[in-house]
Design a protein around this motif. Sequence first.
Motif, PDB file in Angstrom:
ATOM      1  N   PRO A 122      30.216  37.964  42.446  1.00  0.00           N
ATOM      2  CA  PRO A 122      30.545  39.325  42.869  1.00  0.00           C
ATOM      3  C   PRO A 122      31.869  39.294  43.633  1.00  0.00           C
ATOM      4  O   PRO A 122      32.053  38.476  44.537  1.00  0.00           O
ATOM      5  CB  PRO A 122      29.384  39.695  43.800  1.00  0.00           C
ATOM      6  N   CYS A 123      32.803  40.154  43.223  1.00  0.00           N
ATOM      7  CA  CYS A 123      34.136  40.093  43.862  1.00  0.00           C
ATOM      8  C   CYS A 123      34.476  41.433  44.504  1.00  0.00           C
ATOM      9  O   CYS A 123      34.359  42.481  43.858  1.00  0.00           O
ATOM     10  CB  CYS A 123      35.229  39.792  42.827  1.00  0.00           C
ATOM     11  N   ASP A 142      33.707  44.434  42.073  1.00  0.00           N
ATOM     12  CA  ASP A 142      32.962  45.547  42.668  1.00  0.00           C
ATOM     13  C   ASP A 142      33.926  46.561  43.294  1.00  0.00           C
ATOM     14  O   ASP A 142      33.884  46.815  44.499  1.00  0.00           O
ATOM     15  CB  ASP A 142      31.986  44.986  43.719  1.00  0.00           C
ATOM     16  N   GLY A 143      34.826  47.102  42.442  1.00  0.00           N
ATOM     17  CA  GLY A 143      35.753  48.133  42.906  1.00  0.00           C
ATOM     18  C   GLY A 143      36.771  47.631  43.910  1.00  0.00           C
ATOM     19  O   GLY A 143      37.060  48.313  44.910  1.00  0.00           O
ATOM     20  N   THR A 158      42.363  41.804  42.464  1.00  0.00           N
ATOM     21  CA  THR A 158      41.272  40.953  41.961  1.00  0.00           C
ATOM     22  C   THR A 158      41.062  41.152  40.455  1.00  0.00           C
ATOM     23  O   THR A 158      40.918  40.179  39.705  1.00  0.00           O
ATOM     24  CB  THR A 158      39.964  41.272  42.722  1.00  0.00           C
ATOM     25  N   TRP A 159      41.069  42.417  40.006  1.00  0.00           N
ATOM     26  CA  TRP A 159      40.819  42.675  38.584  1.00  0.00           C
ATOM     27  C   TRP A 159      41.909  42.056  37.717  1.00  0.00           C
ATOM     28  O   TRP A 159      41.629  41.449  36.669  1.00  0.00           O
ATOM     29  CB  TRP A 159      40.691  44.177  38.332  1.00  0.00           C
ATOM     30  N   GLN A 160      43.166  42.172  38.148  1.00  0.00           N
ATOM     31  CA  GLN A 160      44.268  41.560  37.388  1.00  0.00           C
ATOM     32  C   GLN A 160      44.069  40.036  37.310  1.00  0.00           C
ATOM     33  O   GLN A 160      44.316  39.414  36.268  1.00  0.00           O
ATOM     34  CB  GLN A 160      45.621  41.859  38.036  1.00  0.00           C
ATOM     35  N   ASN A 213      32.734  50.487  43.331  1.00  0.00           N
ATOM     36  CA  ASN A 213      32.198  49.780  44.496  1.00  0.00           C
ATOM     37  C   ASN A 213      30.807  50.306  44.863  1.00  0.00           C
ATOM     38  O   ASN A 213      30.603  51.516  44.992  1.00  0.00           O
ATOM     39  CB  ASN A 213      33.138  49.951  45.691  1.00  0.00           C
ATOM     40  N   GLY A 214      29.882  49.370  44.998  1.00  0.00           N
ATOM     41  CA  GLY A 214      28.512  49.784  45.340  1.00  0.00           C
ATOM     42  C   GLY A 214      27.842  48.804  46.276  1.00  0.00           C
ATOM     43  O   GLY A 214      26.672  48.946  46.611  1.00  0.00           O
ATOM     44  N   GLY A 215      28.586  47.773  46.646  1.00  0.00           N
ATOM     45  CA  GLY A 215      27.990  46.766  47.525  1.00  0.00           C
ATOM     46  C   GLY A 215      27.637  45.513  46.740  1.00  0.00           C
ATOM     47  O   GLY A 215      27.443  45.558  45.524  1.00  0.00           O
TER      48      GLY A 215
END
Lengths: 228, 415
Positions: free
Chosen positions: B55-56, B87-88, B93-95, B113-115
């Motif tokens: 999880p990031c 996580d949003g 991070t996504w790149q 993002n949800g935790g």
Amino acid sequence: MKGFRKYFVVLLITVGIFAIAYFASVYFNNQKIAEIQKAQDQATVDVLSSETQFDLLESQSCQDVTNTYLSQEISNLADKISYAEQNFSDQTQLNLLKQQYAILEVKDYLLTKQISERCKSNIVTILYFYENANSCTDCQKQGYVLDAIRQNYPQARVYSFDAGLDSSTIRALLSINKISDKTLPAVVVDGTTYTGFQSLDTLTAMLPTTTPSTTASTPKKTITKKTQ
Amino acid sequence: MTLGDIITYIVIFLAVYVQVFFLVTYIEHRKKFPAIMNKELPELVNPPKVAVIVPCWNEEKTVHGTIASILALDYPADKLEVIAVDDGSTDTTWQELLQYKDNPRVRIFQKENGGKHTAINFGIDNTDAEIVGGLDADSFVAPDALRRMIAMFQSDPEVMAVTPSLIVHNPQTMLQHAQQVEYNMSTYNKKMLSFLGAIHVTPGPFSLFRKSMFDKIGKFRKAHNTEDQELAYRMQQNHLKIEHCVNAYVYTSSPDTVKKLYKQRLRWIYGFIQNTIDYRHLVFNAEYLNFSFFTLPSGIISIVAVVFLSASFLYDFIVFLISKINQIAAVGFNSHIHINFNWFYINTQTVFFVTIILYVLLIFSIVMGTRLNQQGHGFDWRILLYLVVYSVIAPFWLLKAVWNTITGRRQPAWR
């Protein structure tokens, strides 16, 4: 070990550890009491010595009476009693020692006064009455002031008494100096009683401005509970 | 004896009881340790498929290292997949994750993002692996860890989760060295708890679970931002077995400043209190023997002990301060320091001796943990560092966590 048996075994071990710690504490505290007892024995010798010197004073010159203060052992005894007051849970034996210490102090006080009068020395005697109750915050402060006096003015002889102690000697001293439980702390400087907290400046002003006396250099710890 | 003295004795008695319980457990199982610490790698027959979920959330700097450490695991490549869930994140991070889009062993996902718990659950929903686990994007796994942990699943079909031993990654500051000592002690304690069947947390870094378990008891929940604790509570409630694999090491980044450590521990302790309140029916319930009569009460005892002893210390300190102010008011700074080295003045009260025994037991736990974590063989300076540093700072987060619980304040964020 299955089920709750282990909990019981661990309980027994833990109780055992506490028992060992308790007996170790009793052993070492008994050693300390024995040490105080030893100091008390020395004090008894000092009392006898003081009395003898007191008697000899009539027939000797002032030059011969130089060692009129109580021995270092007595000062150590005061330190130990003060410590034990704060750290021992059982005060019974300690109270007996404090009563004996009070008698010893009175003996020395009387002797010192005799010498002072006869030999015209500049020793100032201070009787200090305190109580160990939490409510007497001034007693704590007075203790600090008298410690400072004791350290800075060797010609001052401070004798401290726990007014709450069940001692006929202390009761007699309180009565003679017209001090009641409600007027503590109280100090008696060369026979004059002052009740309530006396500041360092006030007490210093009562002391002679001469150089320290050579006949009165052994400090006496002011026994008073510093913290509750 | 005052009321304060009586409470002090009770608190210390319970603290000693807990340590003796650990010691007796160790003595009971001591013969197992040579096998537990066996350095030989276990041979796996028909190794199961494993999915490691990462999880990031704003992990642009560490996510590569984390994924690389998973790909480097000594495990059949076709049986191991990495599921990275962004996580949003609001950074790059996504790149960074997009670099793995053509890697057949890494699957990447992006969600709102949800935790942390939602990111792990997302990963669980998107894999068919038999064994799943998470690895925080600030942690790295030793290459042999997975094999050792899978061997525990294979040796006992009833094992539903296996936890690793945590080690501070590249400790630099004094605070991090102190944390390493704490982690060592934690390894020892956790192994003892696993013998007792009473582990209360499956740490985020690389705890592994049978995926079938989630079908039975559900997946991760928010659980006051301590989802790894709540899941362990739920597993205990359902009598599901959690094992601890001592020599499966996971290196995790640890807070390097007091402020960061405070935030982390506040979250943990607050989570422990809240989860224990949520699962209060498990406390002193004979159905859950050691978990309910030892693990949970000992956690509560440690909080009560620290709160009481800190309050007691604070009271003594204030009394001392008032006494010093009185002294200065009475005689100015004209007081003489009086040092007495006579043995007479050494504390010989019962509580003093018991406290020494308590510290000896604590140090034994630490030394054993240090050996289990292969961080040394005996007593070293870091133990003293830990005892001093934690005595000073731990009461703050414990007291704050208790305060937040009493006042109903919101818990801190997961990162």
